[in-house]
Write a protein that holds these residues in place. Structure first.
Motif, PDB file in Angstrom:
ATOM      1  N   PHE A 159       0.832  -1.202   0.000  1.00 40.52           N
ATOM      2  CA  PHE A 159       0.000   0.000   0.000  1.00 40.52           C
ATOM      3  C   PHE A 159       0.871   1.259   0.000  1.00 40.52           C
ATOM      4  O   PHE A 159       0.627   2.206  -0.746  1.00 40.52           O
ATOM      5  N   PHE A 160       1.911   1.243   0.806  1.00 43.35           N
ATOM      6  CA  PHE A 160       2.818   2.399   0.835  1.00 43.35           C
ATOM      7  C   PHE A 160       3.637   2.496  -0.454  1.00 43.35           C
ATOM      8  O   PHE A 160       3.834   3.579  -0.993  1.00 43.35           O
TER       9      PHE A 160
ATOM     10  N   LEU B 209      -4.733  18.709  -4.944  1.00 41.22           N
ATOM     11  CA  LEU B 209      -4.045  18.969  -3.680  1.00 41.22           C
ATOM     12  C   LEU B 209      -4.285  20.413  -3.245  1.00 41.22           C
ATOM     13  O   LEU B 209      -4.554  20.685  -2.068  1.00 41.22           O
TER      14      LEU B 209
ATOM     15  N   PHE C 264       2.556   7.342  -7.621  1.00 41.26           N
ATOM     16  CA  PHE C 264       1.677   8.514  -7.623  1.00 41.26           C
ATOM     17  C   PHE C 264       2.514   9.776  -7.736  1.00 41.26           C
ATOM     18  O   PHE C 264       3.053  10.252  -6.748  1.00 41.26           O
TER      19      PHE C 264
ATOM     20  N   LEU D 130      -7.792  20.637  -1.927  1.00 40.98           N
ATOM     21  CA  LEU D 130      -7.889  20.012  -0.605  1.00 40.98           C
ATOM     22  C   LEU D 130      -7.327  20.945   0.474  1.00 40.98           C
ATOM     23  O   LEU D 130      -7.957  21.163   1.517  1.00 40.98           O
TER      24      LEU D 130
ATOM     25  N   ALA E 203       3.950  13.588   3.003  1.00 43.22           N
ATOM     26  CA  ALA E 203       3.154  12.476   2.476  1.00 43.22           C
ATOM     27  C   ALA E 203       3.811  11.872   1.236  1.00 43.22           C
ATOM     28  O   ALA E 203       3.917  10.651   1.118  1.00 43.22           O
ATOM     29  N   PHE E 204       4.282  12.733   0.338  1.00 48.92           N
ATOM     30  CA  PHE E 204       4.844  12.209  -0.902  1.00 48.92           C
ATOM     31  C   PHE E 204       6.249  11.642  -0.707  1.00 48.92           C
ATOM     32  O   PHE E 204       6.731  10.900  -1.550  1.00 48.92           O
TER      33      PHE E 204
ATOM     34  N   ILE F 255      -1.690  10.561   6.913  1.00 49.20           N
ATOM     35  CA  ILE F 255      -1.167  11.666   6.109  1.00 49.20           C
ATOM     36  C   ILE F 255      -0.962  11.209   4.671  1.00 49.20           C
ATOM     37  O   ILE F 255      -1.193  11.953   3.713  1.00 49.20           O
ATOM     38  N   TYR F 256      -0.561   9.954   4.507  1.00 46.12           N
ATOM     39  CA  TYR F 256      -0.343   9.389   3.171  1.00 46.12           C
ATOM     40  C   TYR F 256      -1.670   9.281   2.412  1.00 46.12           C
ATOM     41  O   TYR F 256      -1.780   9.703   1.255  1.00 46.12           O
ATOM     42  N   VAL F 257      -2.674   8.758   3.072  1.00 46.73           N
ATOM     43  CA  VAL F 257      -3.970   8.624   2.420  1.00 46.73           C
ATOM     44  C   VAL F 257      -4.540  10.002   2.077  1.00 46.73           C
ATOM     45  O   VAL F 257      -4.986  10.257   0.960  1.00 46.73           O
ATOM     46  N   LEU F 258      -4.463  10.909   3.064  1.00 50.56           N
ATOM     47  CA  LEU F 258      -5.095  12.216   2.875  1.00 50.56           C
ATOM     48  C   LEU F 258      -4.443  13.017   1.753  1.00 50.56           C
ATOM     49  O   LEU F 258      -5.124  13.635   0.942  1.00 50.56           O
ATOM     50  N   PHE F 259      -3.116  13.015   1.692  1.00 51.89           N
ATOM     51  CA  PHE F 259      -2.455  13.915   0.744  1.00 51.89           C
ATOM     52  C   PHE F 259      -1.951  13.243  -0.535  1.00 51.89           C
ATOM     53  O   PHE F 259      -1.601  13.924  -1.480  1.00 51.89           O
ATOM     54  N   VAL F 260      -1.887  11.932  -0.543  1.00 57.04           N
ATOM     55  CA  VAL F 260      -1.423  11.265  -1.769  1.00 57.04           C
ATOM     56  C   VAL F 260      -2.585  10.603  -2.501  1.00 57.04           C
ATOM     57  O   VAL F 260      -2.751  10.789  -3.705  1.00 57.04           O
ATOM     58  N   LEU F 261      -3.394   9.826  -1.792  1.00 57.19           N
ATOM     59  CA  LEU F 261      -4.425   9.040  -2.466  1.00 57.19           C
ATOM     60  C   LEU F 261      -5.712   9.828  -2.683  1.00 57.19           C
ATOM     61  O   LEU F 261      -6.283   9.818  -3.780  1.00 57.19           O
TER      62      LEU F 261
ATOM     63  N   PRO G  16       1.947  17.925   2.525  1.00 49.93           N
ATOM     64  CA  PRO G  16       2.007  17.121   1.289  1.00 49.93           C
ATOM     65  C   PRO G  16       3.415  16.611   0.990  1.00 49.93           C
ATOM     66  O   PRO G  16       3.575  15.485   0.522  1.00 49.93           O
TER      67      PRO G  16
ATOM     68  N   LEU H 121       6.999   9.814   2.019  1.00 48.09           N
ATOM     69  CA  LEU H 121       6.892   8.618   2.865  1.00 48.09           C
ATOM     70  C   LEU H 121       7.191   7.313   2.122  1.00 48.09           C
ATOM     71  O   LEU H 121       7.944   6.482   2.634  1.00 48.09           O
TER      72      LEU H 121
END
Lengths: 288, 332
Positions: A122-123, A138, A129, A141, A160-161, B51-57, A157, A163
């Protein structure tokens, strides 16, 4: 390539050839290095000229050398504020990536539980992406979350990107820590969290430094996300500052050259200091 | 520390339970231990997952939703238009130009950077004094921000600027072009600047690959009388296969997303005519600046799908080749 044929080293027992046709190697290496840094050198030196000098002879050397451009940029432009903003955003991103990435990678590496591989996949999906494609939604949001024109709009963000790559780099590293250490920690009364804090963290410093530096550099150089979400001039980061300065003062070529070289300076300094980690990190990411 | 932690077994271990505990207590402590483990798992992974789900997916999901509307970005989208935004994009010659430009950058980068980087990496993999200094210099363009590099080249390439002056001074004035303004030239100028910036990245990766090649192989080939070129061609290059494929993958994804460089170097008018537009600049120009949010999000989805499909196809290809044992088998 007849030159190279001469370069076949004589097979000598035990000693590997160190200096095959050195002059040719040096000539080529020098040429490559020159192409790599000539434009940078040009910009830095150009900052010491005046705009009339540059208009007169675009490819000449400073005559006389003037410090005025650099002085002006450092005292009258937003350079320091932008450098500060860049530093806040990059440090915030780095901290977030390291803390969240480390926690998640630790679980994925040291716990056995149902769904672990699914979570890892999943990660890793995030590697596919691209941040560039997601930039418009983004922005929407972040607007809905009321985060536009705040450091968080860039930091969250970016964390998140970053990670997925962070977890991909950290996980094998954490898995490789010997089980005996964990058992020993358990015998000494440390729980898994104590093990993470007292043993894993110190041991994994090289890997943490690597992912931290990669996240820092990416954040420091970022342009598209800050461009959209940091409309407030007071929050502008250095890349935005360079772009603005160059489009506002189009006639002040010398000033733009000085600003551009000053903007390159932190990255160059940082790279010189952390070259091993940056290069090693990129290489490690590929090998892993 | 609770009593559970005293008798805790190493995570996931199947070691024998501590002696002296009655079976009931043992089961209870194991249950407590399992619960505790799950608390830790959830506690440690939740922030990252959120944070990954919210900002990437989530954003990509929203992009698809918004793309089905005609929407100026104010209030909730109401004017549902189905897939019309997608149809519009593929009918817009400027978008098709952007697609073509991305294709030029993807393939141009692979075809130019690949061989150039390989040559330089082989050169810098030789052992000579000062090698690390040369490596450092070669990596410099890659470390600088794309924006800074863009501004730098814009100053050099501007009409009547440094490059033009240099060309004239060596009698090549006939080659002078409007490097960044000529509609037929600008994309090639961009390709050149991108190559200058990113060839260092390919070199970094290839040097890592080269350092993994066991020196014994080269020595064995030398003893067998192979020339330096033969060794590179028949020993080193095959071993670099995985590295080259990974670099191709990263280069391709990066080329599809390219934005910063184009944005800062190109004249907006030139971009709006399509000569230097890429999918990303087209998306930001239309979605963000022209406030055609529905349309911009449709372009975002197209960009995403193209990148995603390209990545998936490449990964399959890459994976298959590497599982076949590109490293281990050919060495024998």
């Amino acid at each position: 390539m007849t030159v190279a044929v001469n370069s076949v080293p004589a097979p000598s027992a035990g000693r590997r050839p160190v200096q095959w046709n050195t002059p040719l190697t040096y000539a080529l290496a020098l040429a490559v290095a020159a192409v790599s840094i000539a434009p940078v050198v040009y910009v830095v030196i150009g900052g010491f000229r005046t705009t009339p000098q540059i208009v007169d002879d675009p490819a000449g050397l400073p005559d006389p050398w003037v410090w005025e451009n650099y002085y002006r940029v450092l005292t009258q432009s937003g350079f320091w504020r932008q450098a500060f903003n860049s530093a806040v955003v990059a440090l915030g991103t780095t901290l977030g990536v390291v803390v969240l990435g480390m926690a998640a990678a630790f679980v994925l590496a040291r716990y056995t539980f149902r769904g672990r591989e699914a979570l890892y996949t999943f990660f890793t999906l995030g590697l596919l992406f691209p941040a560039g494609a997601a930039i418009l939604p983004l922005y929407l949001l972040l607007r809905d979350l009321n985060l536009i024109n705040s450091y968080y709009a860039v930091i969250l963000p970016q964390v998140a990107f970053s990670l997925p790559l962070t977890i991909v780099i950290l996980r094998p590293f954490l898995s490789a820590i010997p089980r005996e250490l964990e058992d020993a920690a358990a015998i000494d009364g440390a729980g898994r969290l104590g093990f993470l804090w007292r043993i894993v963290l110190p041991l994994s410093r090289p890997a943490v430094v690597t992912v931290g530096i990669l996240a820092f550099v990416a954040s420091w150089n970022a342009f598209l996300l800050p461009l959209l979400v940091l409309g407030d001039v007071n929050l502008h980061t250095l890349p935005l500052g360079v772009q603005n300065f160059s489009s506002q003062y189009t006639t002040d070529t010398a000033g733009v050259l000085a600003f551009t070289s000053l903007a390159m300076l932190p990255a160059l300094l940082f790279f010189t200091l952390a070259e091993k980690q940056i290069v090693g990190g990129l290489q490690g990411a590929v090998k892993g | 520390m609770t009593s559970a932690s005293q008798t805790r077994m190493p995570a996931g271990g199947v070691t024998a339970p501590p002696a002296g505990l009655r079976p009931g207590a043992r089961a209870a402590s194991r249950r407590a231990e399992t619960r505790r483990k799950w608390y830790e798992i959830i506690g440690l992974t939740t922030p990252a997952v959120l944070i990954y789900v919210l900002f990437v997916l989530v954003p990509m999901g929203f992009a698809f939703y918004y793309s089905l509307f005609r929407w100026r970005g104010v209030g909730p989208p109401t004017e549902y238009v189905g897939f019309r935004n997608y149809a519009l994009a593929f009918q817009d010659p400027i978008f098709l130009d952007a697609l073509r430009n991305n294709a030029i950058i993807v393939f141009g980068s692979l075809l130019i950077q690949g061989p150039v980087a390989l040559g330089i990496a082989l050169l810098l993999n030789r052992r000579f004094r000062g090698r690390s200094a040369f490596r450092l210099l070669v990596f410099v363009p890659y470390v600088l921000a794309e924006v800074t590099v863009g501004i730098m080249w814009k100053l050099i390439l501007t009409d009547g600027g440094t490059l033009d002056a240099l060309l004239r001074s060596v009698g090549l004035g006939g080659f002078v072009q409007a490097w960044l303004a000529d509609l037929d030239v600008v994309i090639w100028t961009l390709l050149f600047v991108l190559t200058w910036k990113y060839v260092g990245f390919a070199i970094i990766l290839l040097l890592a690959g080269l350092s993994n090649v066991p020196p014994e192989l080269n020595e064995a080939a030398e003893i067998d009388g192979a020339s330096w070129w033969q060794i590179q061609r028949h020993v080193t290059l095959p071993l670099l296969g995985p590295t080259i494929r990974i670099w191709m993958f990263l280069s391709m994804i990066g080329s599809l997303q390219v934005f910063d460089m184009v944005w800062v170097t190109s004249v907006p008018a030139v971009r709006s005519l399509g000569a230097s537009a890429t999918m990303a600049t087209y998306m930001v120009d239309n979605g963000f600046f022209a406030r055609l949010w529905g349309y911009g999000n449709a372009v975002a989805v197209i960009l995403f799908v193209i990148s995603f499909v390209a990545a998936l196809l490449f990964q399959r290809f890459l994976l298959r080749r590497d599982i076949e044992g590109a490293i281990t088998r050919k060495v024998k």
